[in-house]
Scaffold this motif. Sequence first.
Motif, mmCIF file in Angstrom:
data_model
loop_
_atom_site.group_PDB
_atom_site.id
_atom_site.type_symbol
_atom_site.label_atom_id
_atom_site.label_comp_id
_atom_site.label_asym_id
_atom_site.label_seq_id
_atom_site.Cartn_x
_atom_site.Cartn_y
_atom_site.Cartn_z
ATOM 1 N N GLY A 60 0.906 -1.340 -0.088
ATOM 2 C CA GLY A 60 0.014 0.070 0.212
ATOM 3 C C GLY A 60 0.816 1.209 -0.020
ATOM 4 O O GLY A 60 0.394 2.379 0.525
ATOM 5 N N GLU A 61 1.941 1.162 -0.797
ATOM 6 C CA GLU A 61 2.905 2.254 -0.634
ATOM 7 C C GLU A 61 3.374 2.606 -1.745
ATOM 8 O O GLU A 61 3.210 1.915 -2.838
ATOM 9 N N GLN A 62 3.527 4.144 -2.176
ATOM 10 C CA GLN A 62 4.083 4.522 -3.249
ATOM 11 C C GLN A 62 5.575 4.486 -3.456
ATOM 12 O O GLN A 62 6.160 3.519 -2.836
ATOM 13 N N PRO B 167 3.416 1.839 -9.776
ATOM 14 C CA PRO B 167 1.886 1.320 -9.818
ATOM 15 C C PRO B 167 0.784 2.095 -8.960
ATOM 16 O O PRO B 167 -0.297 2.153 -9.131
ATOM 17 N N TRP B 168 1.310 2.393 -7.854
ATOM 18 C CA TRP B 168 0.702 3.004 -6.804
ATOM 19 C C TRP B 168 -0.026 4.326 -7.309
ATOM 20 O O TRP B 168 -1.205 4.789 -7.231
ATOM 21 N N TRP B 169 0.548 5.062 -8.063
ATOM 22 C CA TRP B 169 0.292 6.390 -8.599
ATOM 23 C C TRP B 169 -0.572 6.022 -9.803
ATOM 24 O O TRP B 169 -1.530 7.061 -10.227
ATOM 25 N N ILE C 290 4.140 13.192 -11.122
ATOM 26 C CA ILE C 290 2.810 12.545 -11.580
ATOM 27 C C ILE C 290 1.627 13.260 -11.042
ATOM 28 O O ILE C 290 0.588 13.532 -11.559
ATOM 29 N N SER C 291 1.683 13.627 -9.593
ATOM 30 C CA SER C 291 0.579 14.176 -9.183
ATOM 31 C C SER C 291 0.364 15.906 -9.738
ATOM 32 O O SER C 291 -0.803 16.270 -9.606
ATOM 33 N N ASP C 292 1.605 16.273 -10.201
ATOM 34 C CA ASP C 292 1.504 17.764 -10.889
ATOM 35 C C ASP C 292 0.562 17.540 -12.254
ATOM 36 O O ASP C 292 -0.139 18.101 -12.753
#
Length: 471
Positions: free
Chosen positions: A36-38, A343-345, A435-437
């Motif tokens: 469950g981790e980035q 995979p997390w993001w 990725i988040s940006d």
Amino acid sequence: MRISQLLSGDRSTPQGLPNFDSTTVFVRAAASYLRGEQFPRLGMLHPGLTPLAKRVNHLPRRLRTAIYTQGGANEGVSPDDLDSVDVERFREWVVDQYPTRGYPAVIVGSSNGAGVFLSALLGIPWLPQTFLVPVRRDCHPDAIREDIRWGYEHAEPFLEANPDVSLHQMHDPNQDRLMVRKLGYFRTKSCVLGEAYEEFLKTVLEPGGTVISLECEHDWPAIDLGDRHSFQLGGLGGLEPEEYYEGSEKISEFLERQDADVREWDVPEPDGRTLEAEWGFEPALLEDVERVADEQGYDLRRLQFDDPRDLSPFVADLYRRRYERRDRSVDRLFVQSFALVEPWWTIRTGSVPYWAAFNTESDTEFMEEYLENTDAYDEIRANLFAHGVESAGLASADQWRSLLARAQDGHGFVGTDPEEFPYDVEVQVRYHEDISDDISARHPHPPPMAFDRFDEIAGEVTDEYELEWLE
């Protein structure tokens, strides 16, 4: 702290197992998702090094290329220590990465970036067959015969200490030109599960669970150096296998750009073809998998494909099916290159993953074929792994940009500086942070796809892809 330490990373791995190799990174990425981790910084760099890593692209290119060479050398083992490298310790390290809980299935076999996303989709571990042992030595990248002699002279202690592996010595003077100056590549393939893998299966597989044998049948010309030892010139990517041995205009032009003294490589004739060193599956392992499955009452499924990139369209379309069943958009594609997998993001942003084995023209051709045979995407984004050399057959950032522009709405790069590619050392940090940006969507992480559902789909649709799903 020396700049070369940027690539040396976490030293918790066993002696002889490098942090930079595809197998090591893929295991860390798959295990991080199951925890469950980035997955930042390829699982290598300490967070405290991130600000320094972000300034590397300001260095002259000649210093950046030196980082690749010296950083790789820092991970190599001494030839004198090869008899103490134990591949079973590598397998112990792999199983230690995964949460110890019940799983309906476990994947065993070929290294493959799309396999990481299959592991995440099903919520199950992946146990690799292939490991790299990098060995310190000095060798001109074009001195092929010298490297063959060196490997022949140094392989015996390693093979004696590891009687359950085959050794596929690899030398790529094109794509790995910077690294092979200081490292000999000993790629090893397990011919048995070994105690660690076998005990892990017995511990975590649910009663009646399934072992998925992931079998890439890609082969390559090779030189036979003795029992369990072969030499492979080149690797999957920008050149055809025969070009390495026979020469070509591409190679001549590449060597001229490198100011090399030769225009083709002097290498003995190959003795035949064997499985490709980095991606191919050693079939001897299947016999041991079959034995354990029979003894423990596990089901066995075999997922076979010819080229490592053949798995990518299948996995991508599985994600589309999964998202559609959960009323999510299926129109965002995220292309992830070589080891730059997250995979997390990917799942957090509701992106469909597509794995490109590298950044070569052949990789763009595989992706172009996929886009022509699937429903159009509204958005396509990609990262590009930077290996520090303008190798023969490399696709330019502009070529990739043209392919991404097939999206109906938006497209672009994630974490990649196209102006610096393929010298963009910072991408190894930015591929995760950006990725988040660059992708604003957010979705909760769903439960894994039920294995029975996957088994049903795989049995129905593999004929649409270059795959075989065998019971």
